[in-house]
Design a protein around this motif. Structure first.
Motif, PDB file in Angstrom:
ATOM      1  N   ILE A 191       0.827  -1.205   0.000  1.00 37.52           N
ATOM      2  CA  ILE A 191       0.000   0.000   0.000  1.00 37.52           C
ATOM      3  C   ILE A 191       0.865   1.261   0.000  1.00 37.52           C
ATOM      4  O   ILE A 191       0.513   2.272  -0.630  1.00 37.52           O
ATOM      5  CB  ILE A 191      -0.978   0.001   1.203  1.00 37.52           C
ATOM      6  N   ASN A 192       2.024   1.193   0.641  1.00 35.75           N
ATOM      7  CA  ASN A 192       2.906   2.353   0.688  1.00 35.75           C
ATOM      8  C   ASN A 192       3.396   2.707  -0.717  1.00 35.75           C
ATOM      9  O   ASN A 192       3.422   3.882  -1.117  1.00 35.75           O
ATOM     10  CB  ASN A 192       4.085   2.072   1.610  1.00 35.75           C
ATOM     11  N   MET A 196       2.626   6.197  -2.726  1.00 29.94           N
ATOM     12  CA  MET A 196       3.740   7.054  -3.156  1.00 29.94           C
ATOM     13  C   MET A 196       3.684   7.313  -4.662  1.00 29.94           C
ATOM     14  O   MET A 196       3.966   8.421  -5.124  1.00 29.94           O
ATOM     15  CB  MET A 196       5.078   6.407  -2.778  1.00 29.94           C
ATOM     16  N   ASN A 197       3.303   6.301  -5.442  1.00 27.64           N
ATOM     17  CA  ASN A 197       3.155   6.494  -6.889  1.00 27.64           C
ATOM     18  C   ASN A 197       2.050   7.496  -7.205  1.00 27.64           C
ATOM     19  O   ASN A 197       2.174   8.327  -8.113  1.00 27.64           O
ATOM     20  CB  ASN A 197       2.859   5.161  -7.574  1.00 27.64           C
ATOM     21  N   SER A 198       0.952   7.415  -6.454  1.00 27.60           N
ATOM     22  CA  SER A 198      -0.150   8.353  -6.660  1.00 27.60           C
ATOM     23  C   SER A 198       0.271   9.775  -6.293  1.00 27.60           C
ATOM     24  O   SER A 198      -0.040  10.731  -7.006  1.00 27.60           O
ATOM     25  CB  SER A 198      -1.370   7.932  -5.839  1.00 27.60           C
ATOM     26  N   CYS A 204       2.976  15.864 -10.052  1.00 31.35           N
ATOM     27  CA  CYS A 204       3.406  16.260 -11.404  1.00 31.35           C
ATOM     28  C   CYS A 204       2.285  16.989 -12.141  1.00 31.35           C
ATOM     29  O   CYS A 204       2.531  17.989 -12.836  1.00 31.35           O
ATOM     30  CB  CYS A 204       3.846  15.027 -12.190  1.00 31.35           C
ATOM     31  N   MET A 205       1.061  16.508 -11.996  1.00 31.85           N
ATOM     32  CA  MET A 205      -0.081  17.174 -12.633  1.00 31.85           C
ATOM     33  C   MET A 205      -0.230  18.583 -12.104  1.00 31.85           C
ATOM     34  O   MET A 205      -0.449  19.539 -12.864  1.00 31.85           O
ATOM     35  CB  MET A 205      -1.366  16.373 -12.388  1.00 31.85           C
ATOM     36  N   PHE A 236      -5.027   2.578  -6.683  1.00 33.61           N
ATOM     37  CA  PHE A 236      -4.374   3.754  -7.261  1.00 33.61           C
ATOM     38  C   PHE A 236      -5.414   4.758  -7.753  1.00 33.61           C
ATOM     39  O   PHE A 236      -5.290   5.967  -7.517  1.00 33.61           O
ATOM     40  CB  PHE A 236      -3.469   3.315  -8.415  1.00 33.61           C
ATOM     41  N   TYR A 237      -6.456   4.269  -8.425  1.00 33.27           N
ATOM     42  CA  TYR A 237      -7.504   5.160  -8.938  1.00 33.27           C
ATOM     43  C   TYR A 237      -8.181   5.907  -7.786  1.00 33.27           C
ATOM     44  O   TYR A 237      -8.394   7.128  -7.864  1.00 33.27           O
ATOM     45  CB  TYR A 237      -8.543   4.360  -9.719  1.00 33.27           C
ATOM     46  N   ILE A 238      -8.532   5.187  -6.734  1.00 28.77           N
ATOM     47  CA  ILE A 238      -9.229   5.806  -5.588  1.00 28.77           C
ATOM     48  C   ILE A 238      -8.378   6.926  -4.989  1.00 28.77           C
ATOM     49  O   ILE A 238      -8.852   8.054  -4.792  1.00 28.77           O
ATOM     50  CB  ILE A 238      -9.545   4.738  -4.517  1.00 28.77           C
ATOM     51  N   ILE A 239      -7.118   6.610  -4.667  1.00 27.20           N
ATOM     52  CA  ILE A 239      -6.238   7.593  -4.036  1.00 27.20           C
ATOM     53  C   ILE A 239      -6.013   8.786  -4.953  1.00 27.20           C
ATOM     54  O   ILE A 239      -6.034   9.949  -4.520  1.00 27.20           O
ATOM     55  CB  ILE A 239      -4.887   6.950  -3.661  1.00 27.20           C
ATOM     56  N   ASN A 240      -5.822   8.507  -6.245  1.00 31.56           N
ATOM     57  CA  ASN A 240      -5.592   9.583  -7.203  1.00 31.56           C
ATOM     58  C   ASN A 240      -6.731  10.586  -7.225  1.00 31.56           C
ATOM     59  O   ASN A 240      -6.523  11.810  -7.214  1.00 31.56           O
ATOM     60  CB  ASN A 240      -5.425   8.979  -8.609  1.00 31.56           C
TER      61      ASN A 240
END
Length: 359
Positions: A191-192, A196-198, A204-205, A236-240
């Motif tokens: 999960i970490n 971190m990727n998100s 960046c966005m 990833f989608y949720i966190i993003n």
């Protein structure tokens, strides 16, 4: 316009809600059948056992199951209220689903490996052709000119549509990953790493759009790495989506120099993620609006401008993120503090013993 063998233009009656006048015998047959909800553990174990026999069996199952699920989507779309099925964007979606149904019927249930690969290629093409449906439906919803829309009714129907869409795309992705890459989309998720990727992507966005990088502080409540079998793309989608909302809120309040906090902990059944911002919040009676499809406090973006990332404006991020959380038994809860900020709690069910949520 896509050719439509099973549905005709005369399907719609002129009334407040639209009903089917004529559908093909085969579409009716599949619509009467019940969908088969699957467990995450089942999909995970199926991905471990990669025998040819299993893959052929799964292909035959998917031929039947996707026909059932797509037939339900066609009928549900045609029954959308407020004249939506007559709006060109929505009609295009109906035609696309109908064409996909027709293409699956044109292939026999796979019984040999070469048929499995042909079927998987077809499913991959269907998934690609359906990838922009959120945008198409968002454009269609914006064309409704009715001040008396029952948003609860619309949300219920769109929840049903989009959670089924998540299920269809999940089954196709899992199947094709097994067929072509001999692996599963379900992984032992760290999960970490996902968070971190998100954080990196959203930062960046924001830098591209606002020339400033937001401050996002991550706090892990457990000393060890949290790992569990799940679909990383869903998390990833949720966190993003939540992080993007927080960054936009900070930008609008001119508080990008204030941190957004993320807390992660592990419970007996759930991974719990809390995202707290200081973006001004909103009143409690606006929570329903936040989960209303196509509702957004930002202007609609130009989706054809590839020079800028889309961070807000479509109005599908938060309600769809909640569906992804609920898909295997989790939840997403929004707690606003007016004139200060918003806390969002995400519960990811980690045990894998819940069946898909199919409305």
């Amino acid at each position: 316009m896509l050719r439509c063998k099973y549905l005709k233009c005369s399907l719609y009656s002129i009334s407040t809600t639209y009903s089917i006048v004529m559908v093909s015998r085969i579409l009716k047959q599949y619509f009467k059948k019940q969908k088969t909800p699957l467990k995450l553990n089942f999909l995970y174990q199926y991905g471990i056992t990669k025998s040819t026999k299993n893959i052929i069996h799964q292909s035959a199952f998917l031929h039947e199951e996707l026909s059932i699920r797509i037939s339900h989507r066609i009928i549900d779309l045609i029954k959308l209220p407020y004249g939506l099925p007559l709006i060109p964007d929505i009609k295009n979606v109906i035609d696309l689903y109908t064409y996909s149904f027709e293409r699956i019927q044109q292939l026999n249930k796979p019984r040999h490996l070469i048929e499995v690969e042909s079927f998987a290629e077809l499913l991959g093409d269907i998934k690609t052709k359906h990838k922009d449906l959120e945008t198409t439906i968002s454009n269609g919803l914006k064309q409704i000119n009715n001040p008396f829309i029952d948003n609860d009714l619309m949300n219920t129907k769109l929840d049903s549509f989009f959670v089924s869409r998540i299920g269809i795309r999940t089954l196709i992705s899992q199947h094709n990953e097994l067929v072509f890459n001999k692996q599963s989309i379900i992984e032992q998720c760290n999960i970490n790493d996902i968070v971190m990727n998100s954080i990196h992507m959203v930062s960046c966005m924001a830098r591209d759009l606002y020339d400033k990088t937001p401050i996002i502080k991550l706090k892990l409540k457990m000393k060890k790495d949290i790992q569990f079998p799940y679909i990383p793309g869903h998390i990833f989608y949720i966190i993003n989506e939540i992080l993007k909302n927080s960054v936009v809120a900070h930008y609008k309040q001119d508080t990008l120099n204030h941190p957004i906090y993320m807390d992660i902990t592990e419970g007996e059944r759930d991974i719990i993620i809390k995202i707290s911002d200081m973006g001004g919040g909103f009143s409690r009676d606006k929570i329903k609006d936040a989960f209303t499809y196509s509702y957004s406090t930002s202007p609609t973006p130009n989706i054809y401008d590839s020079r800028k990332p889309i961070i807000s404006g479509l109005g599908f991020g938060l309600p769809t993120a909640r569906l992804y959380a609920r898909y295997f038994g989790g939840e997403l809860i929004v707690n606003p503090m007016e004139n200060y900020g918003t806390d969002v709690y995400v519960y990811i069910h980690k045990l894998g013993n819940n069946v898909e949520t199919l409305y």
